[in-house]
Design a protein around this motif. Structure first.
Motif, PDB file in Angstrom:
ATOM      1  N   VAL A 169       0.850  -1.188   0.000  1.00  0.00           N
ATOM      2  CA  VAL A 169       0.000   0.000   0.000  1.00  0.00           C
ATOM      3  C   VAL A 169       0.886   1.238   0.000  1.00  0.00           C
ATOM      4  CG1 VAL A 169      -1.806   1.289   1.204  1.00  0.00           C
ATOM      5  CG2 VAL A 169      -1.798  -1.215   1.286  1.00  0.00           C
ATOM      6  N   GLY A 170       0.589   2.166  -0.903  1.00  0.00           N
ATOM      7  CA  GLY A 170       1.346   3.407  -0.965  1.00  0.00           C
ATOM      8  C   GLY A 170       0.430   4.614  -0.994  1.00  0.00           C
ATOM      9  N   PHE A 171       0.810   5.661  -0.284  1.00  0.00           N
ATOM     10  CA  PHE A 171       0.074   6.919  -0.274  1.00  0.00           C
ATOM     11  C   PHE A 171       1.010   8.038  -0.721  1.00  0.00           C
ATOM     12  CE2 PHE A 171      -2.049   4.290   2.853  1.00  0.00           C
ATOM     13  CZ  PHE A 171      -3.397   4.603   2.754  1.00  0.00           C
ATOM     14  N   PHE A 172       0.547   8.870  -1.631  1.00  0.00           N
ATOM     15  CA  PHE A 172       1.312  10.050  -2.067  1.00  0.00           C
ATOM     16  C   PHE A 172       2.692   9.659  -2.599  1.00  0.00           C
ATOM     17  CE2 PHE A 172      -1.030  10.997   1.928  1.00  0.00           C
ATOM     18  CZ  PHE A 172      -2.087  11.701   1.379  1.00  0.00           C
ATOM     19  N   GLY A 173       2.786   8.459  -3.180  1.00  0.00           N
ATOM     20  CA  GLY A 173       4.057   7.998  -3.707  1.00  0.00           C
ATOM     21  C   GLY A 173       4.997   7.421  -2.672  1.00  0.00           C
ATOM     22  N   LEU A 174       4.510   7.276  -1.423  1.00  0.00           N
ATOM     23  CA  LEU A 174       5.328   6.742  -0.335  1.00  0.00           C
ATOM     24  C   LEU A 174       4.789   5.397   0.121  1.00  0.00           C
ATOM     25  CD1 LEU A 174       5.561   9.983   1.857  1.00  0.00           C
ATOM     26  CD2 LEU A 174       7.278   9.136   0.236  1.00  0.00           C
ATOM     27  N   GLY A 175       5.673   4.460   0.414  1.00  0.00           N
ATOM     28  CA  GLY A 175       5.252   3.162   0.924  1.00  0.00           C
ATOM     29  C   GLY A 175       4.758   3.289   2.357  1.00  0.00           C
ATOM     30  N   PHE A 176       3.607   2.688   2.639  1.00  0.00           N
ATOM     31  CA  PHE A 176       3.011   2.844   3.969  1.00  0.00           C
ATOM     32  C   PHE A 176       3.885   2.233   5.058  1.00  0.00           C
ATOM     33  CE2 PHE A 176       0.146   1.554   7.425  1.00  0.00           C
ATOM     34  CZ  PHE A 176      -0.457   2.773   7.696  1.00  0.00           C
ATOM     35  N   LYS A 177       4.497   1.083   4.789  1.00  0.00           N
ATOM     36  CA  LYS A 177       5.282   0.391   5.809  1.00  0.00           C
ATOM     37  C   LYS A 177       6.457   1.234   6.301  1.00  0.00           C
ATOM     38  CE  LYS A 177       4.171  -4.236   4.055  1.00  0.00           C
ATOM     39  NZ  LYS A 177       4.727  -5.474   3.426  1.00  0.00           N
ATOM     40  N   ASP A 178       7.069   2.006   5.413  1.00  0.00           N
ATOM     41  CA  ASP A 178       8.261   2.772   5.767  1.00  0.00           C
ATOM     42  C   ASP A 178       7.967   4.224   6.135  1.00  0.00           C
ATOM     43  OD1 ASP A 178       9.897   0.552   5.254  1.00  0.00           O
ATOM     44  OD2 ASP A 178      10.022   1.058   3.122  1.00  0.00           O
ATOM     45  N   HIS A 179       6.755   4.685   5.856  1.00  0.00           N
ATOM     46  CA  HIS A 179       6.449   6.102   6.081  1.00  0.00           C
ATOM     47  C   HIS A 179       5.096   6.277   6.765  1.00  0.00           C
ATOM     48  CE1 HIS A 179       9.814   7.263   3.418  1.00  0.00           C
ATOM     49  NE2 HIS A 179       9.421   6.260   2.648  1.00  0.00           N
ATOM     50  N   GLU A 180       4.752   5.363   7.662  1.00  0.00           N
ATOM     51  CA  GLU A 180       3.412   5.366   8.247  1.00  0.00           C
ATOM     52  C   GLU A 180       3.083   6.680   8.951  1.00  0.00           C
ATOM     53  OE1 GLU A 180       0.652   2.838  11.437  1.00  0.00           O
ATOM     54  OE2 GLU A 180       2.569   2.013  10.733  1.00  0.00           O
ATOM     55  N   ALA A 181       3.977   7.187   9.779  1.00  0.00           N
ATOM     56  CA  ALA A 181       3.690   8.403  10.545  1.00  0.00           C
ATOM     57  C   ALA A 181       3.492   9.602   9.624  1.00  0.00           C
ATOM     58  CB  ALA A 181       4.814   8.670  11.537  1.00  0.00           C
ATOM     59  N   ALA A 182       4.366   9.742   8.637  1.00  0.00           N
ATOM     60  CA  ALA A 182       4.263  10.876   7.725  1.00  0.00           C
ATOM     61  C   ALA A 182       2.976  10.805   6.902  1.00  0.00           C
ATOM     62  CB  ALA A 182       5.474  10.909   6.799  1.00  0.00           C
TER      63      ALA A 182
END
Length: 281
Positions: A59-72
């Motif tokens: 799952v990715g949001f705004f071009g970011l992977g959720f697992k590595d950027h959950e807080a952001a």
């Protein structure tokens, strides 16, 4: 760039399996997520937001992977669910103050503006709010940290028609301001007013990912009297529903043309009911 990309999402329970599910969201659009109760709507939303742990998928949001950027990522998302219960005897202003502490980009001016727009009294407690006002308070909190994406899990469930319509007006205004909305519901008439696209989930699998018009253009609704349909026609049924005077059936447009059947384009609710009947048979 897609606001949200879901690829191969799977969540397994003893009596239910979600997926694999694949879809993406376009920025600045309202996407309706439909399906009957238990079809997998809430499981999908909770899995993609990390409220439950999926068994597979990315799952990715705004071009970011959720697992590595959950807080952001979560700082840019607002999640609203129907039936949310806050501390029922705490004042709204106290709940908002606590919530603001979790978001470094909390906007006091935006919060005050939404409180005024939704006609919310900060001195009241959640116990003193109607169900519709509770949802508006949830939206107020979600939008006051400048959420770019709203994920709404059946926020209009249990609301009266007037309150639902007022919330849909709010969603349309948010869309006009550039907010992207994923709107889960089993009340298909809500989507007729505000949705650009639909995701239709059935028994854990996506049946459709389309514009509403594109989805409905694929089908024709044909009425039959007490005698029903001929055997050749029955083989092509996409769903059969009993009526007072006989039956109505959903056919794919191509099948209807081949069989020489004439019918109307169904409503979203009618299409869903007929397709679910076919699935049960």
């Amino acid at each position: 760039m897609s606001i949200l990309d879901v690829r191969g999402l799977v969540k397994k329970y003893p009596a239910f399996t979600l997926g694999p599910v694949d879809f993406s969201l376009e920025p600045g659009k309202i996407t309706g997520f439909i399906g009957r109760n238990g079809a997998g709507k809430t499981t999908t939303l909770k899995s993609m937001l990390g409220f439950v742990h999926p068994d597979a998928g990315d799952v990715g949001f705004f071009g970011l992977g959720f697992k590595d950027h959950e807080a952001a990522i979560k700082s840019r998302i607002g999640f609203v669910s129907g039936g949310v219960n806050y501390y029922s005897q705490k004042k709204i202003k106290t709940i908002a103050a606590v919530t603001a502490g979790f978001y470094p980009n909390w906007d006091k001016g935006a919060y005050a503006g939404f409180m005024d727009r939704f006609r919310l009294d900060p001195e009241k407690t959640p116990a003193q709010l109607s169900e519709g006002m509770k949802v508006k308070f949830s939206l107020c909190l979600a939008l006051s940290h400048k959420a770019e994406l709203l994920v709404l899990d059946e926020p209009t469930s249990g609301l009266d028609p007037v309150s639902r319509d007022e919330l849909l007006d709010v969603f349309l205004d948010l869309k006009a301001s550039g907010v992207t909305i994923l709107f889960s519901t089993h009340i298909t008439s809500d989507l007729d007013k505000c949705a650009d696209r639909i995701l239709y989930i059935r028994s854990g699998r996506l049946l459709a990912d389309s514009t509403i018009e594109g989805f409905l253009d694929e089908y024709r609704l044909v009425a039959a009297g007490p005698e029903g349909f001929a055997p050749q026609q029955e083989k092509a049924l996409a769903g059969l529903r009993r009526t007072r005077d006989g039956a109505s059936s959903l056919f794919r447009q191509s099948d209807a043309e081949t069989l020489g059947l004439s019918g109307d384009r169904p409503s979203l609710e009618s299409a869903m009911v007929h397709l679910e009947k076919e699935f049960e048979s």
